[in-house]
Design an enzyme around this catalytic site. Sequence first.
Site, PDB file in Angstrom:
ATOM      1  N   HIS A  20     120.502  84.917  33.925  1.00  0.00           N
ATOM      2  CA  HIS A  20     121.527  85.298  34.167  1.00  0.00           C
ATOM      3  C   HIS A  20     121.197  86.377  32.417  1.00  0.00           C
ATOM      4  O   HIS A  20     121.215  87.057  32.645  1.00  0.00           O
ATOM      5  CB  HIS A  20     122.455  84.401  33.677  1.00  0.00           C
ATOM      6  CG  HIS A  20     123.304  84.320  34.368  1.00  0.00           C
ATOM      7  ND1 HIS A  20     124.577  84.798  35.477  1.00  0.00           N
ATOM      8  CD2 HIS A  20     123.594  83.923  36.088  1.00  0.00           C
ATOM      9  CE1 HIS A  20     125.264  83.878  36.215  1.00  0.00           C
ATOM     10  NE2 HIS A  20     124.526  83.917  36.496  1.00  0.00           N
ATOM     11  N   ASP A 116     128.018  88.920  30.562  1.00  0.00           N
ATOM     12  CA  ASP A 116     127.992  88.517  31.517  1.00  0.00           C
ATOM     13  C   ASP A 116     129.092  88.282  31.748  1.00  0.00           C
ATOM     14  O   ASP A 116     129.847  88.065  31.086  1.00  0.00           O
ATOM     15  CB  ASP A 116     127.122  87.124  31.245  1.00  0.00           C
ATOM     16  CG  ASP A 116     126.576  86.312  32.822  1.00  0.00           C
ATOM     17  OD1 ASP A 116     127.088  86.024  33.715  1.00  0.00           O
ATOM     18  OD2 ASP A 116     125.498  86.783  32.786  1.00  0.00           O
ATOM     19  N   THR A 138     125.521  89.839  38.115  1.00  0.00           N
ATOM     20  CA  THR A 138     124.936  89.833  38.457  1.00  0.00           C
ATOM     21  C   THR A 138     124.467  89.261  39.815  1.00  0.00           C
ATOM     22  O   THR A 138     122.993  89.155  40.274  1.00  0.00           O
ATOM     23  CB  THR A 138     123.503  88.128  37.637  1.00  0.00           C
ATOM     24  OG1 THR A 138     124.226  87.506  37.843  1.00  0.00           O
ATOM     25  CG2 THR A 138     123.877  88.863  36.469  1.00  0.00           C
ATOM     26  N   TRP A 343     104.445  79.057  41.958  1.00  0.00           N
ATOM     27  CA  TRP A 343     105.176  80.393  42.051  1.00  0.00           C
ATOM     28  C   TRP A 343     104.235  81.864  42.269  1.00  0.00           C
ATOM     29  O   TRP A 343     103.144  81.905  42.618  1.00  0.00           O
ATOM     30  CB  TRP A 343     105.071  80.553  40.268  1.00  0.00           C
ATOM     31  CG  TRP A 343     106.314  81.251  40.028  1.00  0.00           C
ATOM     32  CD1 TRP A 343     105.514  82.758  39.133  1.00  0.00           C
ATOM     33  CD2 TRP A 343     107.568  81.640  39.394  1.00  0.00           C
ATOM     34  NE1 TRP A 343     106.022  83.953  39.034  1.00  0.00           N
ATOM     35  CE2 TRP A 343     107.469  83.309  39.454  1.00  0.00           C
ATOM     36  CE3 TRP A 343     108.685  80.901  40.536  1.00  0.00           C
ATOM     37  CZ2 TRP A 343     108.965  83.260  38.993  1.00  0.00           C
ATOM     38  CZ3 TRP A 343     109.721  81.426  40.175  1.00  0.00           C
ATOM     39  CH2 TRP A 343     110.019  82.975  39.387  1.00  0.00           C
ATOM     40  N   HIS A 361     116.652  80.659  50.678  1.00  0.00           N
ATOM     41  CA  HIS A 361     118.448  80.200  49.917  1.00  0.00           C
ATOM     42  C   HIS A 361     119.134  81.265  50.195  1.00  0.00           C
ATOM     43  O   HIS A 361     120.336  80.624  49.967  1.00  0.00           O
ATOM     44  CB  HIS A 361     118.392  79.841  48.780  1.00  0.00           C
ATOM     45  CG  HIS A 361     117.875  80.442  47.921  1.00  0.00           C
ATOM     46  ND1 HIS A 361     117.133  81.577  47.503  1.00  0.00           N
ATOM     47  CD2 HIS A 361     118.484  80.327  46.576  1.00  0.00           C
ATOM     48  CE1 HIS A 361     117.188  82.153  46.511  1.00  0.00           C
ATOM     49  NE2 HIS A 361     117.763  81.375  46.037  1.00  0.00           N
ATOM     50  N   ASN A 365     119.311  88.260  44.651  1.00  0.00           N
ATOM     51  CA  ASN A 365     118.074  88.801  43.918  1.00  0.00           C
ATOM     52  C   ASN A 365     116.613  88.886  45.245  1.00  0.00           C
ATOM     53  O   ASN A 365     116.015  89.859  45.304  1.00  0.00           O
ATOM     54  CB  ASN A 365     117.345  88.496  42.995  1.00  0.00           C
ATOM     55  CG  ASN A 365     118.333  88.644  41.408  1.00  0.00           C
ATOM     56  OD1 ASN A 365     118.520  89.916  41.541  1.00  0.00           O
ATOM     57  ND2 ASN A 365     118.426  87.788  40.680  1.00  0.00           N
ATOM     58  N   GLU A 369     115.596  91.717  47.232  1.00  0.00           N
ATOM     59  CA  GLU A 369     114.308  91.847  47.772  1.00  0.00           C
ATOM     60  C   GLU A 369     113.329  92.177  48.465  1.00  0.00           C
ATOM     61  O   GLU A 369     112.988  92.991  49.340  1.00  0.00           O
ATOM     62  CB  GLU A 369     113.218  91.312  46.724  1.00  0.00           C
ATOM     63  CG  GLU A 369     113.383  91.422  45.061  1.00  0.00           C
ATOM     64  CD  GLU A 369     113.212  89.859  44.391  1.00  0.00           C
ATOM     65  OE1 GLU A 369     112.845  88.919  44.963  1.00  0.00           O
ATOM     66  OE2 GLU A 369     113.511  89.965  43.221  1.00  0.00           O
TER      67      GLU A 369
HETATM   68  C1  U2F Z   1     120.337  82.821  41.540  1.00  0.00           C
HETATM   69  O1  U2F Z   1     119.645  82.692  41.845  1.00  0.00           O
HETATM   70  P1  U2F Z   1     118.340  82.390  41.706  1.00  0.00           P
HETATM   71  O2  U2F Z   1     117.341  82.753  40.955  1.00  0.00           O
HETATM   72  O3  U2F Z   1     117.657  81.009  42.509  1.00  0.00           O
HETATM   73  O4  U2F Z   1     117.688  83.840  43.428  1.00  0.00           O
HETATM   74  P2  U2F Z   1     117.335  84.831  43.101  1.00  0.00           P
HETATM   75  O5  U2F Z   1     118.982  85.530  42.999  1.00  0.00           O
HETATM   76  O6  U2F Z   1     116.728  85.255  44.985  1.00  0.00           O
HETATM   77  O7  U2F Z   1     116.133  84.790  42.215  1.00  0.00           O
HETATM   78  C2  U2F Z   1     115.357  84.795  42.704  1.00  0.00           C
HETATM   79  C3  U2F Z   1     113.947  85.715  41.649  1.00  0.00           C
HETATM   80  O8  U2F Z   1     112.291  85.321  40.854  1.00  0.00           O
HETATM   81  C4  U2F Z   1     111.997  85.090  42.041  1.00  0.00           C
HETATM   82  C5  U2F Z   1     112.304  86.752  43.218  1.00  0.00           C
HETATM   83  C6  U2F Z   1     113.732  87.161  42.485  1.00  0.00           C
HETATM   84  O9  U2F Z   1     113.767  88.209  41.575  1.00  0.00           O
HETATM   85  O10 U2F Z   1     111.205  87.336  43.836  1.00  0.00           O
HETATM   86  N1  U2F Z   1     111.210  85.029  42.409  1.00  0.00           N
HETATM   87  C7  U2F Z   1     109.595  85.271  41.905  1.00  0.00           C
HETATM   88  O11 U2F Z   1     108.797  86.183  41.576  1.00  0.00           O
HETATM   89  N2  U2F Z   1     108.357  84.538  42.313  1.00  0.00           N
HETATM   90  C8  U2F Z   1     108.964  83.006  42.779  1.00  0.00           C
HETATM   91  O12 U2F Z   1     107.225  81.977  43.220  1.00  0.00           O
HETATM   92  C9  U2F Z   1     109.826  82.245  43.326  1.00  0.00           C
HETATM   93  C10 U2F Z   1     110.923  83.214  42.764  1.00  0.00           C
HETATM   94  C11 U2F Z   1     121.747  81.506  42.279  1.00  0.00           C
HETATM   95  F1  U2F Z   1     120.868  80.279  42.750  1.00  0.00           F
HETATM   96  C12 U2F Z   1     121.873  83.137  42.917  1.00  0.00           C
HETATM   97  O13 U2F Z   1     122.978  81.736  44.094  1.00  0.00           O
HETATM   98  C13 U2F Z   1     122.973  83.906  43.016  1.00  0.00           C
HETATM   99  O14 U2F Z   1     122.723  84.668  43.960  1.00  0.00           O
HETATM  100  C14 U2F Z   1     121.936  84.726  41.617  1.00  0.00           C
HETATM  101  C15 U2F Z   1     121.990  85.901  41.001  1.00  0.00           C
HETATM  102  O15 U2F Z   1     122.994  85.777  40.163  1.00  0.00           O
HETATM  103  O16 U2F Z   1     121.610  83.548  40.823  1.00  0.00           O
END
Ligand code: U2F
Length: 462
Positions: A20, A116, A138, A343, A361, A365, A369
């Site tokens: 966040h 936020d 977000t 990663w 999942h 984001n 993407e």
């Molecule tokens: C929370 O989400 P997360 O952070 O679990 O997941 P995403 O919104 O999909 O964001 C993951 C980011 O991490 C990056 C990827 C995304 O930009 O490109 N990433 C990466 O660069 N390399 C990797 O190996 C793994 C990930 C929450 F859990 C969700 O429910 C919400 O929707 C979200 C937004 O508030 O935040």
Amino acid sequence: HQSKTTKPHVAVLAFPFGAHAAALLNLTRRLAVAAPDVTFSFFSTAKSNCSVFGRDHLHDNIRNYDVADGIPAGDQLPRYPVEAIGLFLKASPDNFKKALEEARATSRQFTCVLSDAFLWFAADIADELGVPWVPLWTAGLCSLSTHYYTDFIRHMTHVGSTGEKCGSTVGTKASIVGNEDQPLESIPGLPPLRVGDLPEGIITGNLDSPFASMLCQMGKMLPRAAAVVVNSFRELEPTIFDDLKSKLYKCLTVGPFAILTPPPSGPDETGCLPWLDQQRTHSVVYLSFGTMTTPQPEELAAIAEGLEAKGAPFLWSLREKFQEHLPTGFVERTRGKGVLVPWAPQKLILEHPAVGVFVSHCGWNSVTESIAGGVPMVYRPLYGDQKLNGRMVSDVWRIGVEIEGGVFTRDGVVNALDLILSKDEGTKIREKVGALSEIEKKAVGPGGSSTENFKTLVHIFY
Ligand code: U2F
């Protein structure tokens, strides 16, 4: 809002957990460039500030200040994020008020509060300061809308009203547990949903938890915001946008951030991109479950079995501590065919032509993407907004499919990968996401909806 002689000074209040604070700082950085004469004072916990600011160059017009994290002095650090969040929320808003006062002693008066959206109490802080409140959500409009309509949904499902302070539900009449498939009558702007599609804390899960109460309060506060800023783009969720626009002073979709800001992933230390260069177009399965949670060990094993059975090349971002749950010999047997990394540079991977499907999942984001890269999704939501994001992916945008039965099984993985990689339906899905990708690019390009909304946001500061 303020006298023309006052130089704008924005207090930026962050939620210091997960990604966040980084998302809010990304927006702040873009604003700081667009409005060089505005000062931004960024408030978060010391730990969060340290992690998001890192060693990066700070813009001259961004300063950062620490707020108390609520952990009693001398106590051990909480073991689970949920405990840390509980302590932080208990310390709020007094921790923010104190830090704002201290900052005020040595700087100009604040002219706006950007926070936020989780920090609903920022509406009161802004009121006390006599300045506008601008919350940032977000994730997508779809999830924001369900929080806005919490009371409506609770009434509709007979779960009871939220009570004045959202602390506890009033007049609970029906339990919704076990009724996940129950259809929900129409929620304005949203597609037809089922009970199980909603984020926890609206009618399912512990409605009295600090987190649920925070989201409920947020929903009630949104109409007080001068503008609600959202990490989406108008053309992606037009009916929800139109509905919220009619309910809020301003609804400013200025995203998706994931394609506007540099990739969060850092350099390609694990050599994923050169490996992808050697693969056939649209052949690779990319898997990642975001930054917060990972599927259960049995499901990780099922994914591995499915990948082996399908035999497609794969690139899997899985933190080391979870790799032990994979079947014995999996890594050796798939060497050459698959790559396992702790990663990955996800944004760049999804833009690579070799990637054919994203197993995800449905974190917000990741969804934006995947759209940017034109990659179809196979999803397995884990919590929060992910089920709803998934419903949009499969039922509204038709750019992906849910894993059969909602959990990973060997056969479910094989069938979903077959559908996307080898069937006509998969080709249609790829065309859809490709078209949406173009719309996304336009939204953030010159004259696009997100670009124009960003300009409107900057004007609010003056
Ligand atoms: C929370 O989400 P997360 O952070 O679990 O997941 P995403 O919104 O999909 O964001 C993951 C980011 O991490 C990056 C990827 C995304 O930009 O490109 N990433 C990466 O660069 N390399 C990797 O190996 C793994 C990930 C929450 F859990 C969700 O429910 C919400 O929707 C979200 C937004 O508030 O935040």
